[in-house]
Design an enzyme around this catalytic site. Structure first.
Site, PDB file in Angstrom:
ATOM      1  N   GLU A   1      -5.471  -4.852  10.653  1.00 53.39           N
ATOM      2  CA  GLU A   1      -4.301  -3.898  10.785  1.00 53.39           C
ATOM      3  C   GLU A   1      -4.959  -3.158  11.946  1.00 53.39           C
ATOM      4  O   GLU A   1      -5.413  -2.094  12.039  1.00 53.39           O
ATOM      5  CB  GLU A   1      -4.489  -3.010   9.641  1.00 53.39           C
TER       6      GLU A   1
ATOM      7  N   ASN B   1       0.961  -1.321   0.007  1.00 49.75           N
ATOM      8  CA  ASN B   1      -0.017   0.297  -0.025  1.00 49.75           C
ATOM      9  C   ASN B   1       0.751   1.207  -0.039  1.00 49.75           C
ATOM     10  O   ASN B   1       1.485   1.585   1.161  1.00 49.75           O
ATOM     11  CB  ASN B   1      -1.114   0.084   1.295  1.00 49.75           C
TER      12      ASN B   1
ATOM     13  N   GLU C   1      -6.980   4.730   7.576  1.00 51.94           N
ATOM     14  CA  GLU C   1      -6.685   6.119   7.436  1.00 51.94           C
ATOM     15  C   GLU C   1      -7.989   6.490   6.713  1.00 51.94           C
ATOM     16  O   GLU C   1      -8.013   7.615   7.073  1.00 51.94           O
ATOM     17  CB  GLU C   1      -5.438   6.383   6.448  1.00 51.94           C
TER      18      GLU C   1
ATOM     19  N   HIS D   1      -9.673   1.021   4.693  1.00 54.71           N
ATOM     20  CA  HIS D   1      -8.468   1.142   5.345  1.00 54.71           C
ATOM     21  C   HIS D   1      -8.501   2.148   6.413  1.00 54.71           C
ATOM     22  O   HIS D   1      -9.293   2.927   6.497  1.00 54.71           O
ATOM     23  CB  HIS D   1      -7.167   1.786   4.441  1.00 54.71           C
TER      24      HIS D   1
ATOM     25  N   SER E   1       3.350  -2.168  10.353  1.00 56.07           N
ATOM     26  CA  SER E   1       4.828  -2.099  10.389  1.00 56.07           C
ATOM     27  C   SER E   1       5.445  -3.548  10.079  1.00 56.07           C
ATOM     28  O   SER E   1       6.258  -3.867  10.620  1.00 56.07           O
ATOM     29  CB  SER E   1       5.041  -1.740  11.990  1.00 56.07           C
TER      30      SER E   1
ATOM     31  N   GLY F   1       2.466   2.447  10.643  1.00 58.44           N
ATOM     32  CA  GLY F   1       3.304   3.496  10.573  1.00 58.44           C
ATOM     33  C   GLY F   1       4.076   3.898  11.764  1.00 58.44           C
ATOM     34  O   GLY F   1       4.767   4.959  11.890  1.00 58.44           O
TER      35      GLY F   1
ATOM     36  N   LYS G   1       0.081   4.368  -0.484  1.00 58.11           N
ATOM     37  CA  LYS G   1      -0.240   5.384   0.294  1.00 58.11           C
ATOM     38  C   LYS G   1      -0.282   6.516  -0.723  1.00 58.11           C
ATOM     39  O   LYS G   1      -0.368   6.384  -2.084  1.00 58.11           O
ATOM     40  CB  LYS G   1       0.028   5.670   1.727  1.00 58.11           C
TER      41      LYS G   1
HETATM   42  P1  PGA Z   1       2.641   0.185   7.693  1.00 61.37           P
HETATM   43  O1  PGA Z   1       1.256   0.523   6.925  1.00 61.37           O
HETATM   44  O2  PGA Z   1       3.247  -1.100   6.844  1.00 61.37           O
HETATM   45  O3  PGA Z   1       3.287   1.499   7.064  1.00 61.37           O
HETATM   46  O4  PGA Z   1       2.333   0.245   9.104  1.00 61.37           O
HETATM   47  C1  PGA Z   1       0.422  -0.523   6.734  1.00 61.37           C
HETATM   48  C2  PGA Z   1      -0.837  -0.144   6.074  1.00 61.37           C
HETATM   49  O5  PGA Z   1      -1.306   1.086   6.719  1.00 61.37           O
HETATM   50  O6  PGA Z   1      -1.604  -0.880   5.287  1.00 61.37           O
END
Ligand code: PGA
Length: 253
Positions: free
Chosen positions: A169, A9, A99, A97, A215, A175, A11
């Site tokens: 997640e 992803n 976010e 997601h 992460s 993140g 983003k």
């Molecule tokens: P990250 O993001 O690996 O940077 O923690 C995962 C995601 O949001 O899909």
């Protein structure tokens, strides 16, 4: 047997040149295993989807969008439909997601409409769920994830639900560099698989893929993937570096 699945992803990152360079590096590093022992997808920003889809067209690497809108067409300024994404070569799309849930304000009801529209439009949704830190600390993980799963899949009968990949997640791990331990992730994955068994049947529960995200990196991918109910990884930050993303893909293959 569920085939492993690793999706990147991206983003709101990359640009017109680096998006194509990144996917080309991914292609050259995993062409032997992609589509064989592991399914691989990348989810670039909307504006680079076409270029990335062109770059992967003769490979076994799939392209996914990071979001969709639930209507097919019409007066919905700024939105993109499943049909448009399919038209330019997308196979997957993320739905719900964290976010989008927590920064943009998407509700369970909206996410459900998106999951449904994705399937009806011929895309494979990667349906994301996960609790906030305060919810985990208040021992509400099970309640939150159960609500998100039931609401997100509402109205989808067995055959349609079989097109779904679920991504667990935990929001506190996204993140932040703070990965859920393999055991913490496995516990929630087992809960989700049990829920699919209750809502649908055991056959679908055994078949559906549940990815972990938050992460994920080369150093923890193998341990996460060794858990019986973790079938794949949804990778944010580490998918922006071809070398790291490829190491994760190899650990999952
Ligand atoms: P990250 O993001 O690996 O940077 O923690 C995962 C995601 O949001 O899909």
């Amino acid at each position: 047997m569920r085939k492993s699945f690793v999706a990147g992803n991206w983003k709101m990152n990359t640009d017109s040149s680096s998006s194509v360079t990144l996917v080309k590096d991914v292609i050259s590093g995993c062409s032997e295993i992609a589509g064989e022992s592991v399914d691989v997808a990348v989810c670039p920003p909307f504006v680079y989807l076409q270029a990335v889809a062109n770059a992967v067209s003769a490979t076994h690497i799939a392209v996914g969008a990071q979001d969709i809108f639930y209507e097919q067409k019409g007066a919905f300024t700024g939105e993109i439909s499943a049909g448009m994404l399919k038209d330019i070569g997308c196979s997957y799309c993320l739905c719900g997601h964290s976010e989008r849930r927590h920064v943009i304000g998407e509700t369970d009801e909206l996410v459900n409409k998106k999951v449904s529209a994705a399937i009806n439009g011929g895309l494979l949704p990667i349906f994301c769920v996960g609790e906030l830190l305060e919810q985990r600390e208040a021992s509400q993980t099970e309640e939150v994830v159960t609500r998100q799963i039931k609401a997100g899949l509402a109205g989808l009968h067995n055959e349609k639900a079989s097109a779904v990949t679920i991504a667990y997640e935990p929001v506190w791990a996204i993140g932040t560099g703070r990965t859920a331990s393999a055991q913490q992730a496995q516990e929630v994955h087992a809960l989700i698989r049990g829920l699919i068994g209750q809502i649908y049947d055991n056959e679908l529960a055994q078949q559906i893929r549940i990815m972990y995200g938050g992460s994920a990196k080369p150093g923890n991918a193998a341990e996460l993937m060794a858990q019986p109910d973790i079938d794949g990884l949804l990778v944010g930050g580490a998918s922006l570096k071809a070398e790291d993303f490829l190491a994760i893909i190899r650990a999952a293959a």
